[in-house]
Each structure stands twice: as structure tokens, then as C-alpha cells.
Design an enzyme around this catalytic site. Sequence first.
Site, PDB file in Angstrom:
ATOM      1  N   GLY A 263       0.802  -1.219   0.000  1.00 45.21           N
ATOM      2  CA  GLY A 263       0.000   0.000   0.000  1.00 45.21           C
ATOM      3  C   GLY A 263       0.830   1.262   0.000  1.00 45.21           C
ATOM      4  N   MET A 265       4.633   3.300   2.058  1.00 43.19           N
ATOM      5  CA  MET A 265       5.844   3.119   2.855  1.00 43.19           C
ATOM      6  C   MET A 265       6.251   4.423   3.537  1.00 43.19           C
ATOM      7  SD  MET A 265       8.118   1.127   3.947  1.00 43.19           S
ATOM      8  CE  MET A 265       9.344   1.728   5.100  1.00 43.19           C
ATOM      9  N   HIS A 299      -1.927   6.459   8.382  1.00 47.53           N
ATOM     10  CA  HIS A 299      -1.033   5.373   8.818  1.00 47.53           C
ATOM     11  C   HIS A 299       0.438   5.728   8.574  1.00 47.53           C
ATOM     12  CE1 HIS A 299      -0.084   0.967   9.349  1.00 47.53           C
ATOM     13  NE2 HIS A 299       0.981   1.355   8.677  1.00 47.53           N
ATOM     14  N   GLU A 300       0.767   6.086   7.343  1.00 53.02           N
ATOM     15  CA  GLU A 300       2.179   6.372   7.031  1.00 53.02           C
ATOM     16  C   GLU A 300       2.652   7.604   7.791  1.00 53.02           C
ATOM     17  OE1 GLU A 300       3.497   3.912   5.709  1.00 53.02           O
ATOM     18  OE2 GLU A 300       1.632   3.027   4.959  1.00 53.02           O
TER      19      GLU A 300
HETATM   20  N1  TRP Z   1       5.860  -0.452   6.405  1.00 47.67           N
HETATM   21  C1  TRP Z   1       4.844  -0.344   5.398  1.00 47.67           C
HETATM   22  C2  TRP Z   1       3.560   0.037   6.097  1.00 47.67           C
HETATM   23  O1  TRP Z   1       2.967  -0.724   6.779  1.00 47.67           O
HETATM   24  C3  TRP Z   1       4.592  -1.558   4.603  1.00 47.67           C
HETATM   25  C4  TRP Z   1       5.704  -2.239   3.883  1.00 47.67           C
HETATM   26  C5  TRP Z   1       6.556  -3.146   4.339  1.00 47.67           C
HETATM   27  C6  TRP Z   1       5.940  -2.205   2.512  1.00 47.67           C
HETATM   28  N2  TRP Z   1       7.310  -3.680   3.359  1.00 47.67           N
HETATM   29  C7  TRP Z   1       6.944  -3.122   2.212  1.00 47.67           C
HETATM   30  C8  TRP Z   1       5.387  -1.454   1.490  1.00 47.67           C
HETATM   31  C9  TRP Z   1       7.356  -3.363   0.913  1.00 47.67           C
HETATM   32  C10 TRP Z   1       5.815  -1.681   0.206  1.00 47.67           C
HETATM   33  C11 TRP Z   1       6.776  -2.626  -0.094  1.00 47.67           C
HETATM   34  O2  TRP Z   1       3.134   1.128   6.037  1.00 47.67           O
HETATM   35 ZN    ZN Z   2       2.793   0.440   8.606  1.00 47.61          ZN
END
Ligand code: TRP
Ligand code: ZN
Length: 891
Positions: A263, A265, A299-300
Amino acid sequence: MAANSTVIYRKDYTPPSHNIDSVNLVFDLIPTKTRVTSTLKITPRPGRRSDALELNGENLRIDSIRINGEPALSDQYDMFPGRLVFRSIAKPTEIEIVTTINPQENLQLSGLYMSKGNFITQCEAEGFRRITYFPDRPDVLSKYSVELHAPKDCKVLLSNGNLIEEGELPDGRRYAKWEDPFLKPSYLFALVAGDFVANEESITLADKRQALLQVWVEPGNDNKTAHAMESLKKAIKWDEKKYGLELDLDRFMIVATDDFNMGAMENKGLNIFNSRCVLADENVATDTDFTQIQATIGHEYFHNWTGDRVTCRDWFQLSLKEGLTVFREQEFSGDQLATESAKVVQRLKNVRALKAFQFPEDAGPMAHPVRPESYTEINNFYTMTVYEKGAEVVRMYQTLFGEEGFKKGLQEYIRRHDGSAATCDDFLNAMADANNADLSQFALWYSQAGTPRVSIKTEWNEQRNELTVRARQVLRTFPGQPKPKPMLIPLAIGILDDKGKDVPLQLVDETEPQGTTRVLRLTQEEQSWTFTNIIRQPTLSVGRGFSAPVIFDIDYSRDQLIFLAKNDSDLFNRAIAFEKLSLIAVDTLMNEMRTQKNDSNLSPMTSYLTTFQEILEDDSLSPAYRAEVLKLPSETAVAEQSIIVEPELIRSALALMQKKIGQRLTSTLEKWMKLCETIGPYKCTPELAGKRALRHLMLEYLVASGNVKAVQQARTLFDKGNNLTDKLSGLRTIALSGTPIGRELIQTAVRAWSNEPLLFNKVLQIYALARPSKGDIPTVEKMRQMMFNQAFDIKNPNNVFSLLRTFFQNGGPEFHTLDGTGYQLWIDTVLEIDKFNPQVAARLGRALENWRRYEPNLASMMYKALSYVSAQNNLSNDLREIVDKALYEPV
Ligand code: TRP
Ligand code: ZN
């Protein structure tokens, strides 16, 4: 692809041997050969076990290595698959490593890759090692400075932190220098370079500082960024106000890209988003998307504190940031809603998703604690358990300590760990200390997997006016593991009298009642509570608001469920009571259909229909709430409560039920369709979205009953609707009803929408769910055809998930065909995708993991399909872990 597949255990954690105080990165960005010059300032850490410094690296070509300015000698380091080890770094040292990478060929979308001609990075969890050699682990925090050199047409050059300078190089290329003032682990590094335009706005923060907010998108999409910008501003204000957590940067950027594995990052100051989680207007996003985008932006952004300022010590602690941030995002979304009933709708949706997807995960071969003990591929552990169950665990602190107590705990956690890498225990300890509580038993929520069952019995002593509530917790045992210990389970309960009114709750040893909803703490395997002054026939309402991520087992009669569905003051539990009633109705139908083949005289219970109608006509309830309550359980929800899953039967029972509701309640449904008409230009407010949802639900029942006028209305919605919510709803309703015009309408949509990625993905989802009508070729065949459509790109995760994951997860009997063609499609696509994008392949791979629960014919074919994939010798670690656990993990 990583060279070896070894299991990594939490118990083996050791602290890093060296600090990387600063990192300077210079990128010469060329699509096929990008040169990366990394200069590391290194100091050995006191107490280290060894002077050796181990760096991770994957798919890198080394051009040169220098130690303190001198070319490194071959006896100073060793190369291993995936690792570069310096034999002895015993004092402060500067190392410069020059490597070359190929972003153009990077189809894993991890590390530095190209998306529509733009450079994009994704480093969580272990993508930074695909950019340069580095101790790629979250407990190594460094200061980053970055210099980007790029071709002329890369107009926009972004990285984390503050822009120091930008301009033109002597050779005509462009450059930019960025510096991030905050320490961060490598997984939060990001760069973006290419042709983008920004919607930007300057805001004043609580402490009067100015901050620049930017939403960067491809040219042509700038008219779809307003909602994202509004959502970002709301998120910033909310965190300031709710927890006193401010934006700590002068600039905060969001970038949208079409090629992205997940979704979004949370890279520090430079969040990168899948475009479906950013772009919105009435023509490309539905009501659900608007809500979803606001949640993801929140969230982000919230990760800036819970994830970035305080990060994770190791990946076993992933839920420390994800569970907490999902919880924060849910609270934020709830606070944007004006009414109690709207908040309940949101809660219901979240809980239903947890039950439909996390519960089966926790009951199957991929079951793991919120804080896993081991993994082969960390990317496989970005799961519903870590995210959604993790959020429920965080919510339980709030249930136990109240909002104020929770806030104190969260602030204490940040105070203690700001600028460092923490563990789930650190969070628990901050909560415990801030609230003077002993949470040692609560800690089991982090270490014990499986969904606890809480079975409840009540006994009313009419002579003494006492009600005794007995609760027993039953925990999943895992073969070869010690018996699980009783957990602390908060049980929010209420008691209704015979008129449906809440009774004031007073335990026998108390002098006065304390409210009408109370949180009981179940801490033993079996426990009971006796309430006094229960004068009239009581009905217990348990697990109000879903106070714990457990299965509540309580033997209600049908009449009691109807009573609760009509009267419970807790709107959440009212909906759950009705859901149980629906599930019983479906179950009854399935049993009848199993025994008698002719279904013409089958019908759901009359009392069910009466209750349905009463809720529908209850004007004190918002349309959004009524829509959420009155929709039938999903096939997945029915499967989840079945002992043996029979996809064909589930489909038929639900279809029949839908049809009967449509036939028996025709005039009421038609009336509410009319009453919920929204006129005027589209706006996504909870009220209008609620009306649309209820109207569309009415339409679904009517279309399912074969109502010709309704089919026409659905078609008009699709043809003439002035917003995507209406249009898609019309299309989906027809497509799912198996009406012959369905396929034709879908073809129209495919043609009209294949140039717009967001819309194309929507139509792929409906395409995958469409039910065949008589004479249609099998859906599996249709799926294969679509993969040849020139607009379909198997390299694009959104296309793959929209078409294939939708089909594998929700295709029901169309996927689970007795001739095995559905599973053959699964084999072919999973293996094809695994060659270039293991993360995506592994996610698709999970579709068969609960094969044991299916009826024997299907189960054995699923087992064969898994075995076939497992027998291939070039599988990625990602996919191998999934299929081998599905096959061999004892359950
Ligand atoms: N940390 C991100 C979130 O939860 C998600 C995430 C982890 C992610 N690994 C990823 C997104 C790899 C894209 C690709 O907001
Ligand atoms: Zn997250």
C-alpha cells in the site's frame, strides 16, 4: 534472490558490532547501470564480540572499495554470498564502496527500480542491501546525506530530509543534495527521481513552525491530489492534538507510483505510496477508496513517530510499529466521524476483516505470534496477525487503562525510546510503568499464537436475583510445544433486562452498581462473576465493541439473538447478534440443501426476515449502519465458521438467501432504494456514502431476486451514474447476479477503462468475481484470456492482485473447480511471477494454505498443486516458505 534459505530465530539476536555514524550516498542515476558511491563513517561499539564488520549486499557489482582513503587490500575483507565482511575494524574508520546496480531489471520492486521511467526505491524490510553494501538491520541508526545525479528529463530529485541545493551539472544533467537531520535505519531510506508534479501547501504547526507539504504525482494526475492533501493535514493536526506528537520536519512529501508491492511506505519525510492509496476524485475512487486513502495517509504519517523516531530493534518486533500504527490509524479514522453509529460501522468493518482473514491465518500453517519467534523470509511476515491482531493487542491496553492511561503510556514510550530502536517489551513496560500496572500476564499476547476461544455460560438465580457469568478460555495448542498459559482477556459486558434495557452492573461484593458496560478481566482458565439485583430475565451481551481478539462462544437461542439484534444498546454487539442470526440461517439452508436436492421450497426463517425488516425500517439507525448490518455474510465469513468448506454449497446457500430476501421484502427494499437516493454533485461524506451503501444493498437483493426493473436500475447506475461508487456498484451487482448482460457490460468497462490504471484495476476485480450465466465459458478460461489483454501487465502488482488474488481468494466455486483447472491457473501464475517478483508470488501462494479445511476432493487437488510447486527447484525463499509450511507445518 537471496542465495540461501535459513531460518532466523528471535532468540539468536545479538547487538550490532559497529555504529555507522554517517552515510554519504552519491547516485549516478542511469536506468541500466546506476553507480552508487557510499561513504560510511564507522565506530566499533564497546562490548562487541568481534572486530569483524559484516555488511549485507544482494545483486550488486563492486567497482571499488577504499578504507580510510586507500584501496582496500584483498586480505582486509572476505566476500560471501549476500555478505561482505571486513576482517577487523577496531577503531574509527571511513569506508568507501562503489557499486553498480541495474534498476531497469529490478522487477522485484525492492531496492532501486524503475516505474514508468521514474526511479523509485523501496527498502523495507531488506531492500537497502540491493542498493549498496550496508549493515541492513533496523538497529543500526545513522545520519544520511544524499547526492543525486540524474538525466536532464528527471525534473524532480527527492530524498529524505531537507533539500540543501539543486541545479545543473556541467554536463547538462541535474543534481540535488539532501540531508536528513534525524538518525534512521537503512529501511527508511528513499529516493525518487523523474517527472512529477506537486500539489503543495504550507501549514503552521502547533509550535508556530512552518512546514511544506507536497503530494508528488505524474503530470496529469495533479487534479486527483486534493483528498490526499486534506487527509495529510488532518493527520498532522490529529497527532498534535491527541498525543502531542508534532511533525518534526520542515518538509513532508508523499509520492505516488503505479508499481508498488504494497500500500505505502513510511520513509522518513518521503512517504512513497501505491497510487491507488493517494489518487482520488469522484471518477476514479469510490466512497470506500476515499476512506481507505485517508486511513493510509494517516497510517504512514503516524509512522513518523511510531516507526521512524522510535523504530524496531529487529524484524521480530515488527508489530511494535505496525500494530501500534494500525491502532493509531483506526482511532484517527474514527475521530473523523461525527456520530457513534458511524464509528461502529468502521469498527464492524475492521473486526469483520480480522475474523475473515486473520482468524484463519491464526488457525492454519502460517500461524505465528504477534511477535514471531522465527522466519525464513521476513517479507512473509507482513501479515494480518502482525498488523491487525497487533492493533487489537494495542487496543486492549486502552481498554484496560482508558484513553488517558493509554496516552500516558504512549508518551512514556516515546520519551524513553526516541531516537532509538525498541522492542515490544519496551512498549509493554512503558505502558505498565505509566499506569502502575503489572502486565506480565498480558505479555502472553505477544508470544502465544492462535485465536483464544472464550466460552461463556450464564446462570440466573431467580430467588436471589443473581446472575452468574462463567467464562472459560480455550487456547490453541501447537504440536510439540508446551501447553499455552491462560491469558489476560478483557471482556466488556452488559446485561439486558426483559425489556431490552441495560441493567446497572453490581457484583455481589460491591455496595453500588458501576455503570452498564464493564470490562471483566479473565485471567484464569475458568472464572466466574456474580451480579446482584438482576430482577428480570436477563440476557448477557458479551465482547462489546470487540474487547479482545477472541472467539466468543455463547449458546444463544435464536430468540435471544433476535432480542439482542433489536435491543442491545451496544450497536456493535447488535450487529454481531444479527450476523450470528444470518450465519445460522445460511447454515440451516446449507443443511437442507445437502439433504434435499430441490431447493424450491427452502426458505430462511420467517423470524429472520422480520428482524431484517425491523432493522431496515429503524430510523434511529444511520443508513450506513443499516447497510453494514443487513448485508449477508461473505463467502469467506461462512467458510471461516464451517468445519468443512464446500465452496459450491456456500455459494448456493448465500445466493438463495439473497434471492429470498429480495422476493419476500420487495416493496420495502424498493421503498428504501428510493428514500436513499442522493441527488446533486458527488461528495464523499459519511452520510451520503451511507445512503449510497444502503441503496446499493437494496438493489443487490432486488437484482438477485430476478427483478427486471432492478436489473434495469443497476444498468442505469453503471451507464449514467455521476460517480464511480454508483457506476461500479451497478456493474458489480449485475456481474455478480449472473445476468446474461453482465459479461457485455464488463467488456464495455474493460474497453472504456483500460487506459486509466485505477479504473482498470477496479474492472479486473469485478471481472474476477463475475458469475457465469448459462452457456458462458468457464471463469478460469476467462481469467486466462484477460491475462492476454494488452492492458494487463503481469509485472504490475496492482494488476496481479486485482485479477488473480481476487479470483484465488473470492472466486468460490469458480476457482475451486472439481476439474482442477482453477488450481492449475494458480500453479502457472504463481510460478511465472516467482521468477521476477517473489514477494508478490508468495502473497498469491498463500491462497491454498488452508487446503486441509476443504472437502476431500478439493483438498487433495490443492495438496497436489502445492506439492507440484514445492517440487520445483528454483523457487524463491519467499514462495518456498509459504508452500512448504502449507504442506508440512503440523496444524
Ligand atoms: N511499512 C509499510 C507500512 O505498513 C509496509 C511495507 C513493508 C511495505 N514492506 C513493504 C510497502 C514493501 C511496500 C513494499 O506502512
Ligand atoms: Zn505500517
